[in-house]
Scaffold this motif. Structure first.
Motif, PDB file in Angstrom:
ATOM      1  N   LEU A 175      57.239 -24.146 -31.032  1.00 40.55           N
ATOM      2  CA  LEU A 175      57.811 -24.718 -32.374  1.00 40.55           C
ATOM      3  C   LEU A 175      56.993 -25.586 -32.960  1.00 40.55           C
ATOM      4  O   LEU A 175      57.280 -26.849 -33.021  1.00 40.55           O
ATOM      5  CB  LEU A 175      59.348 -25.305 -31.838  1.00 40.55           C
ATOM      6  CG  LEU A 175      60.081 -24.520 -31.281  1.00 40.55           C
ATOM      7  CD1 LEU A 175      61.339 -25.170 -30.464  1.00 40.55           C
ATOM      8  CD2 LEU A 175      60.661 -23.191 -31.837  1.00 40.55           C
ATOM      9  N   LEU A 176      55.916 -25.032 -33.537  1.00 33.94           N
ATOM     10  CA  LEU A 176      55.104 -26.118 -34.266  1.00 33.94           C
ATOM     11  C   LEU A 176      55.377 -26.637 -35.612  1.00 33.94           C
ATOM     12  O   LEU A 176      54.958 -27.547 -35.841  1.00 33.94           O
ATOM     13  CB  LEU A 176      53.673 -25.145 -34.252  1.00 33.94           C
ATOM     14  CG  LEU A 176      52.838 -24.782 -33.371  1.00 33.94           C
ATOM     15  CD1 LEU A 176      51.788 -23.831 -33.806  1.00 33.94           C
ATOM     16  CD2 LEU A 176      52.191 -26.041 -32.858  1.00 33.94           C
ATOM     17  N   TRP A 177      56.457 -25.876 -36.288  1.00 35.40           N
ATOM     18  CA  TRP A 177      56.787 -26.278 -37.271  1.00 35.40           C
ATOM     19  C   TRP A 177      57.829 -27.569 -37.302  1.00 35.40           C
ATOM     20  O   TRP A 177      57.998 -28.239 -38.317  1.00 35.40           O
ATOM     21  CB  TRP A 177      57.849 -25.284 -38.033  1.00 35.40           C
ATOM     22  CG  TRP A 177      58.682 -24.548 -37.213  1.00 35.40           C
ATOM     23  CD1 TRP A 177      58.599 -23.542 -36.211  1.00 35.40           C
ATOM     24  CD2 TRP A 177      60.130 -24.971 -36.864  1.00 35.40           C
ATOM     25  NE1 TRP A 177      59.716 -23.219 -35.657  1.00 35.40           N
ATOM     26  CE2 TRP A 177      60.787 -24.094 -35.966  1.00 35.40           C
ATOM     27  CE3 TRP A 177      60.995 -26.008 -37.622  1.00 35.40           C
ATOM     28  CZ2 TRP A 177      61.985 -24.202 -35.580  1.00 35.40           C
ATOM     29  CZ3 TRP A 177      62.032 -26.090 -37.085  1.00 35.40           C
ATOM     30  CH2 TRP A 177      62.808 -25.322 -36.300  1.00 35.40           C
TER      31      TRP A 177
ATOM     32  N   LEU B  15      61.381 -30.280 -25.800  1.00 35.57           N
ATOM     33  CA  LEU B  15      61.068 -29.841 -27.186  1.00 35.57           C
ATOM     34  C   LEU B  15      59.687 -30.475 -27.449  1.00 35.57           C
ATOM     35  O   LEU B  15      58.827 -29.956 -28.321  1.00 35.57           O
ATOM     36  CB  LEU B  15      62.181 -30.651 -27.855  1.00 35.57           C
ATOM     37  CG  LEU B  15      63.460 -29.891 -27.978  1.00 35.57           C
ATOM     38  CD1 LEU B  15      64.579 -30.748 -28.784  1.00 35.57           C
ATOM     39  CD2 LEU B  15      63.506 -28.808 -28.677  1.00 35.57           C
ATOM     40  N   THR B  16      59.222 -31.419 -26.779  1.00 35.19           N
ATOM     41  CA  THR B  16      57.860 -32.114 -27.017  1.00 35.19           C
ATOM     42  C   THR B  16      56.968 -31.134 -26.680  1.00 35.19           C
ATOM     43  O   THR B  16      55.906 -30.967 -27.213  1.00 35.19           O
ATOM     44  CB  THR B  16      57.786 -33.429 -26.243  1.00 35.19           C
ATOM     45  OG1 THR B  16      58.901 -34.394 -26.566  1.00 35.19           O
ATOM     46  CG2 THR B  16      56.561 -34.153 -26.490  1.00 35.19           C
ATOM     47  N   GLN B  17      57.125 -30.483 -25.403  1.00 36.89           N
ATOM     48  CA  GLN B  17      56.273 -29.572 -24.960  1.00 36.89           C
ATOM     49  C   GLN B  17      56.069 -28.228 -26.049  1.00 36.89           C
ATOM     50  O   GLN B  17      55.257 -27.593 -26.194  1.00 36.89           O
ATOM     51  CB  GLN B  17      56.399 -29.005 -23.526  1.00 36.89           C
ATOM     52  CG  GLN B  17      56.289 -30.102 -22.596  1.00 36.89           C
ATOM     53  CD  GLN B  17      54.999 -30.590 -22.490  1.00 36.89           C
ATOM     54  OE1 GLN B  17      54.289 -29.804 -22.364  1.00 36.89           O
ATOM     55  NE2 GLN B  17      54.854 -31.950 -22.317  1.00 36.89           N
ATOM     56  N   LEU B  18      57.636 -27.841 -26.443  1.00 32.46           N
ATOM     57  CA  LEU B  18      57.635 -26.666 -27.320  1.00 32.46           C
ATOM     58  C   LEU B  18      57.024 -26.854 -28.772  1.00 32.46           C
ATOM     59  O   LEU B  18      56.440 -26.237 -29.499  1.00 32.46           O
ATOM     60  CB  LEU B  18      59.027 -26.341 -27.414  1.00 32.46           C
ATOM     61  CG  LEU B  18      59.914 -25.694 -26.283  1.00 32.46           C
ATOM     62  CD1 LEU B  18      61.188 -25.424 -26.472  1.00 32.46           C
ATOM     63  CD2 LEU B  18      59.373 -24.224 -26.191  1.00 32.46           C
ATOM     64  N   LYS B  19      56.914 -28.094 -29.090  1.00 36.11           N
ATOM     65  CA  LYS B  19      56.223 -28.664 -30.241  1.00 36.11           C
ATOM     66  C   LYS B  19      54.587 -28.205 -30.169  1.00 36.11           C
ATOM     67  O   LYS B  19      54.098 -28.030 -31.254  1.00 36.11           O
ATOM     68  CB  LYS B  19      56.372 -29.775 -30.431  1.00 36.11           C
ATOM     69  CG  LYS B  19      57.685 -30.389 -31.201  1.00 36.11           C
ATOM     70  CD  LYS B  19      57.642 -31.848 -31.566  1.00 36.11           C
ATOM     71  CE  LYS B  19      58.828 -32.355 -32.143  1.00 36.11           C
ATOM     72  NZ  LYS B  19      58.686 -34.003 -32.471  1.00 36.11           N
ATOM     73  N   LYS B  20      54.142 -28.026 -29.192  1.00 31.41           N
ATOM     74  CA  LYS B  20      52.640 -27.783 -28.936  1.00 31.41           C
ATOM     75  C   LYS B  20      52.334 -26.441 -28.946  1.00 31.41           C
ATOM     76  O   LYS B  20      51.322 -25.909 -29.008  1.00 31.41           O
ATOM     77  CB  LYS B  20      52.197 -28.613 -27.765  1.00 31.41           C
ATOM     78  CG  LYS B  20      52.213 -30.067 -27.629  1.00 31.41           C
ATOM     79  CD  LYS B  20      51.844 -30.712 -26.632  1.00 31.41           C
ATOM     80  CE  LYS B  20      52.282 -32.333 -26.435  1.00 31.41           C
ATOM     81  NZ  LYS B  20      51.920 -32.654 -25.102  1.00 31.41           N
ATOM     82  N   SER B  21      53.295 -25.564 -28.881  1.00 34.40           N
ATOM     83  CA  SER B  21      53.230 -24.284 -28.489  1.00 34.40           C
ATOM     84  C   SER B  21      54.241 -23.049 -29.517  1.00 34.40           C
ATOM     85  O   SER B  21      53.456 -22.760 -30.588  1.00 34.40           O
ATOM     86  CB  SER B  21      53.421 -23.582 -27.045  1.00 34.40           C
ATOM     87  OG  SER B  21      54.646 -23.964 -26.571  1.00 34.40           O
TER      88      SER B  21
END
Length: 376
Positions: A65-67, A57-63
């Motif tokens: 799932l920015l919200w 999820l930390t990686q997805l936050k950067k691409s």
């Protein structure tokens, strides 16, 4: 001993929007984690630890799932942990299979980090939301598991607070409690707590609820349209339907609060008699719910909540709580001579002993037998 402290919040419109955003994030992450675990299990993989999912999820936050960056990081962390714990409990046979959370039916709540939770005069600081007014002062101490919830009308914050057990003088009375549908609780000392669902207030609310639900159903039928080239119908939700659905949610909330308040009143009055021990029966509620004629009445009685409240209140007051064996024949045993009447039926509300000739109310007889459970 840890007790919950629940305080109402008064957020502004902007703060309320942020609270709803946190609720939606917690639900999304919980469902995401559960889907990951389900897919992994179907493919024959081992249990995925919450640490691995959090790294993803930390990686997805950067691409993608920015919200997620707009909400506190602790909301996502705890949602992952909650889903993993639910999955573990299922495989240990401690709970039912975890279900995906629905936007309409699931409880609206999210976690707030206890370290970052700050309190001052009738105000509480929630991370990435700000200072929110409260209706009373939260005691300044070490908090456990802070949760923000919405009950279809108001916002609340619940925190666990360490409380010392009371040291009170107890009587030499062993109190047996028989739970039922005719009356909620019958005590061995003769006290009877009536079924609140039979009162006029609750019946009128239930009648109003049925009327509103029928109105919603009729409006959906009026607004349904058939899809082109298919047999399925499409139901159009109008503003009037939304208003009616909001009304039904508030009626459900009111009924729930009435029952909950009544359970608290009953359990408090029982504990105030200060018996040295309380004996209750281990009811097979799941089995009782299978009876289509009684399932609705059993659901409304909230037997599990009654047991939950009497358990923690007994522990707080130093009273021993004993749960009688599920197969203990409390109703079939005569409280005077001890003989067992095997042919006793559910419709027999008066117990008539064929051996000693005793005549006693069935529920009171069961309560007296429970009070003598495992006594020499």
């Amino acid at each position: 001993m840890i007790l919950a402290k629940k305080v109402r919040l008064y957020p502004t419109k902007e703060q309320e929007q942020k609270l709803w955003q946190s609720v939606g994030t917690a639900r999304f992450i919980y469902n995401y984690t559960l889907a990951k675990q389900e897919e992994n299990y179907k493919n024959g993989g081992k249990f995925i630890s919450d640490g691995i999912i959090r790294k993803e999820l930390t990686q997805l936050k950067k691409s993608e799932l920015l919200w997620l960056n707009e909400v506190s990081n602790n909301v996502t962390k705890q949602a992952v942990k909650d889903a993993c714990n639910a999955y573990k409990r299922f495989f240990k046979s401690l709970a039912n299979r975890p279900k995906f959370k629905s936007k309409k039916k699931s409880n609206h709540s999210f976690y707030n980090d206890s370290i970052k939770l700050k309190v001052k005069e009738k105000k509480v600081l929630i991370e990435k939301v700000g200072w929110i007014k409260t209706n009373e002062q939260i005691p300044i101490c070490k908090y456990n598991n802070p949760r923000i919830t919405h009950d279809n009308k108001y916002w609340y914050i619940s925190v666990g607070i360490e409380v010392n057990k009371k040291q009170e003088k107890l009587t030499d009375i062993s109190l047996g409690i028989d739970l039922g549908l005719k009356d909620l609780a019958i005590c061995s000392d003769g006290k009877v707590f009536k079924n609140i669902n039979k009162t006029k207030k609750v019946k009128n609310l239930e009648k109003k609820l049925r009327q509103k639900q029928r109105q919603i159903s009729r409006k959906y039928e009026m607004n349904k349209t058939k899809k082109e080239g298919g047999r399925r119908c499409q139901f159009i939700k109008t503003k009037n339907i939304e208003k009616l659905e909001e009304t039904t949610r508030l009626i459900h909330r009111k009924l729930s609060n009435i029952r909950n308040n009544y359970l608290h009143q009953i359990t408090t009055s029982i504990v105030k008699t200060k018996p040295y021990r309380i004996v209750i029966e281990d009811l097979n509620v799941i089995g009782m719910m299978k009876n289509k004629h009684l399932s609705n009445s059993v659901r409304k009685q909230c037997f599990h909540k009654f047991r939950q409240y009497i358990t923690y209140k007994s522990e707080l007051n130093g009273i021993e709580l004993i749960v009688a064996n599920r197969f203990y024949p409390s109703s079939k045993t005569c409280s005077q001579c001890g003989s067992i009447k095997k042919n006793l039926k559910l419709k027999d509300r008066i117990y008539r002993c064929p051996h000693c000739g005793a005549i006693i109310d069935r529920d009171l007889n069961a309560a007296i037998n429970l009070s003598m459970y495992k006594l020499a």
